[in-house]
Design a protein around this motif. Sequence first.
Motif, short mmCIF file in Angstrom:
data_model
loop_
_atom_site.label_atom_id
_atom_site.label_comp_id
_atom_site.label_asym_id
_atom_site.label_seq_id
_atom_site.Cartn_x
_atom_site.Cartn_y
_atom_site.Cartn_z
N GLN A 136 -4.95 1.33 -8.96
CA GLN A 136 -5.03 0.49 -7.77
C GLN A 136 -5.79 1.18 -6.65
OE1 GLN A 136 -3.58 0.84 -4.59
NE2 GLN A 136 -4.22 -1.22 -3.88
N ASP A 137 -5.55 2.50 -6.50
CA ASP A 137 -6.24 3.23 -5.44
C ASP A 137 -7.74 3.30 -5.72
OD1 ASP A 137 -5.72 4.86 -2.96
OD2 ASP A 137 -6.82 6.34 -4.13
N HIS A 168 -9.09 -0.15 -4.92
CA HIS A 168 -9.10 -0.33 -3.46
C HIS A 168 -10.26 0.42 -2.82
CE1 HIS A 168 -7.61 -0.65 0.65
NE2 HIS A 168 -7.75 0.67 0.76
N ASN A 169 -10.48 1.66 -3.26
CA ASN A 169 -11.57 2.45 -2.69
C ASN A 169 -12.94 1.90 -3.07
OD1 ASN A 169 -10.60 4.88 -1.13
ND2 ASN A 169 -9.37 5.11 -2.97
N LYS A 224 -13.66 -1.16 -3.44
CA LYS A 224 -13.89 -2.36 -2.63
C LYS A 224 -14.15 -2.01 -1.17
CE LYS A 224 -11.14 -5.59 -5.40
NZ LYS A 224 -9.95 -6.47 -5.41
N ALA A 225 -13.41 -1.02 -0.66
CA ALA A 225 -13.42 -0.77 0.77
C ALA A 225 -14.32 0.37 1.21
CB ALA A 225 -11.99 -0.48 1.26
N ASN A 229 -11.07 10.33 -0.72
CA ASN A 229 -10.45 9.20 -0.05
C ASN A 229 -9.53 9.68 1.05
OD1 ASN A 229 -8.54 10.37 -1.63
ND2 ASN A 229 -7.98 8.50 -2.75
N GLU A 232 0.83 -1.20 0.00
CA GLU A 232 0.00 0.00 0.00
C GLU A 232 0.86 1.26 0.00
OE1 GLU A 232 -3.56 2.09 2.67
OE2 GLU A 232 -2.90 0.03 3.08
#
Length: 469
Positions: free
Chosen positions: A453-454, A457-458, A460-461, A469, A222
Amino acid sequence: MDRRAAVVYDAEVAGDDHERQGTVWTATSHIVAAVVGSGVLALAWTVAQLGWVVGPLVLLGFSCVTYYTSTLLANCYRFPDPVAGTPNREYIDAVRCYLGPKNVMLCGCAQYVNLWGTLVGYTITASASMIAVKRVNCFHREGYGAGDCGASGSTYMVVFGLFQLLLSQLPSLHNIAWLSVVAVATSFGYSFISLGLCAAKWASHGDVRGTLAGASVDAPREKEFNVLLALGNMAFSYTFADVLIEIQDTLRSPPAENKTMKRASFYGLSMTTVFYLLLGCTGYAAFGNDAPGNILTGFAFYEPFWLVDLANICVIVHLIGAYQVFAQPIFARLESYVACQWPDAKFINATYYVRLPGRWWPATTVAVAPLKLVLRTIIIMFTTLVAMLLPFFNAVLGLIGALGFWPLSVYFPVSMHVARLGIRRGEPRWWSLQAMSFVCFLISIAASIGSVQDIVHNLKAAAPFKTVN
């Protein structure tokens, strides 16, 4: 923008009157106005990911590369001779003259993808500032931590999109000079307010926070992706190559435009870099590794509430004008393409005039073009939908910067420089230029990977319509 609207307006005036009166100082002001924008809001977070050593060095590195490639591009304003040749009024015209029609398609794709991506980023940023205004005022009234101060980011994005839809139907919006003045003034307004708030925060505790290596996270991967994302944010903050030719087209001659433009690029980028270092380092010293992704909407500041509100209102006003200036070339290109494909279609070429009665204002007649109404509505609706699906400020800014930096700021200027001087493949100069271009290409690819990727990731999370973010 917009912050770039003044550039477009001056270039049109210069071209229409065949009398260009720009100087090194007007060009410098255009460069500063073009570079300084919403990217400054992410500088503290960007420096925090890289740390006290690497962060400032990378900022200086981007500045040096941007200055060098801008000098190469300044020599391509005229063809074939940089002093006595025929002037090119737009970036894509220079590419056509020096590199031929095959590269025009690549340049056009890079420019229009960058323009459209900027519209998505502006929608996200404007809605985040709207939410910040609501929450800061709510906290001021109800007390910090009040549970009923939430807001839906998607709602504000729809409101922003509807307002842009209305503005897009106004005639010749990109020629309104006052829009440029207001956009540039508000851009500098929120930039300096952000710097002042960070300086006050730093003075309140007096400690220089942060670490040499930057923010640490639990997962090493990360951390790596955050570093790549920070590179994309820096690339976004230094992008102005796509309007350099238009700025140069406003300059009077003699002296030769390329000499004046090189001086203006040095002055403009020097001032911008000093300001970026001040804001990024002051924000990092104030917040340390906890620096928010957006210095105004990450809720780092609640008081004085009126000053935070003013800064966010400046962001909103700036982006309202910026959106339209970036959207106008997209509208014009698509409308021209559709009109050429179906030249005899009545729906495409018809214009209807509707008289609006006035009660509190004079009665007026408005021209309504069905193609303009439908096509611009579709573009703005699609842009708003994408912003609602990907409402992540840092990630989207990083992706825009990564996609636009290498092709527009490095690849085409270097390629035109090689073609102009006739540098042969295999020469030491050729290898050095290609090496620089390749390194910048790798940085753009890496920053794109970090941004994507960010976003993933966001998605999903985070909550479905999280705004920052």
